[in-house]
Structures are given as C-alpha cells and as structure tokens.
Design a protein around this motif. Structure first.
Motif, PDB file in Angstrom:
ATOM      1  N   ASP A  90       0.824  -1.207   0.000  1.00 49.97           N
ATOM      2  CA  ASP A  90       0.000   0.000   0.000  1.00 49.97           C
ATOM      3  C   ASP A  90       0.863   1.263   0.000  1.00 49.97           C
ATOM      4  N   ILE A  91       1.909   1.274   0.828  1.00 53.13           N
ATOM      5  CA  ILE A  91       2.818   2.427   0.887  1.00 53.13           C
ATOM      6  C   ILE A  91       3.516   2.611  -0.458  1.00 53.13           C
ATOM      7  N   LEU A  92       3.905   1.505  -1.081  1.00 51.92           N
ATOM      8  CA  LEU A  92       4.626   1.580  -2.348  1.00 51.92           C
ATOM      9  C   LEU A  92       3.751   2.049  -3.522  1.00 51.92           C
ATOM     10  N   CYS A  93       2.464   2.172  -3.316  1.00 56.81           N
ATOM     11  CA  CYS A  93       1.590   2.710  -4.361  1.00 56.81           C
ATOM     12  C   CYS A  93       1.770   4.224  -4.512  1.00 56.81           C
ATOM     13  N   ASN A  94       2.392   4.853  -3.529  1.00 54.50           N
ATOM     14  CA  ASN A  94       2.579   6.303  -3.568  1.00 54.50           C
ATOM     15  C   ASN A  94       3.637   6.674  -4.602  1.00 54.50           C
TER      16      ASN A  94
END
Length: 136
Positions: A90-94
């Motif tokens: 989820d964080i890496l979607c930024n």
C-alpha cells in the motif's frame, strides 16, 4: 534550539530536500511544498567511463552472498516477508515514494541519497514499515 520554518512552533525533525528548510511534521511539509523554492545545485560532473566498466547486472543471490562476514545481515526468509506485506504494498503505491526510491537507486552517492530521503516523512514511514516486518 531550532524552530519549524513553517509553523514556528515546534522543533523541526525533517529537512526539505528541495530547499533545505526545516519543518516539524507532515502537515507542515504539505503546507510548505506548495510554496517551496528549490535551491539550484550545480550540474554534476559525469565521470568518464572506463573501457573495463562492468555492465553485468547483479542478482539477489549475488548481493546476499557478497559479504558473508556482515553480522547485521537480514536472512533471505525475513527479506521475503517484505514482498508478502499488504501494508508495504500500500505504501509503495505512492508515486512520490517510488520516485524517491528510484533516485536513491540511481544516485552516485547512496549514502547521501539515503540521508536526504530520511528527511522525508513518507520515506521514514516506508523504512519503519520495512524494519517492523523484518525485525518481528
């Protein structure tokens, strides 16, 4: 003692990578980024490439076996947990985080790039999540 350049209330924990002002929180960063005036740095001098330059790509196994004498080394099984983490995905979607990671990866001085990235709250959140996964 320094004071946040945005709110002038709290002690700053972070530094803007573009203009180098110090700020205390994600809220102050968000307020600041709209008015940020990046400091122009001189263009880097590209080193001459030698004929013997090694263009081989490294595999994960190469990197893991590179230095067997390192004491503070994360076992492969723990590293594989990173790929299984929904929170990390989820964080890496930024897109901003992805750009930070690309800039670290392509930097000549990984040390300096990491120090600059650690001033970004988003990158700190990412690195904390990675540490939490491999250390639990």
């Amino acid at each position: 003692m320094q004071i946040c350049s945005v709110c002038s209330e709290h002690t700053p924990k972070y530094r803007c990578p573009a203009c180098k002002i110090r700020y205390c929180s994600l809220g102050c960063y968000k307020r600041h980024k709209d008015t940020c005036l990046p400091v122009e740095e001189p263009a880097p001098i590209e080193p001459k490439v030698k004929d013997s330059f090694n263009t081989e790509t490294w595999t994960v196994e190469d990197l893991l076996q590179e230095e067997e004498d390192i004491v503070d080394k994360v076992p492969l099984q723990r590293l594989q947990l990173l790929g299984q983490s929904k929170e990390l995905r989820d964080i890496l979607c930024n897109p901003h985080l992805r750009q930070l990671l690309r800039s670290i990866d392509s930097a000549d001085s990984k040390d300096d790039a990491m120090k600059a990235a650690m001033q970004e709250p988003l990158f700190v959140e990412f690195s904390d999540q990675c540490s939490k996964i491999v250390n639990n």
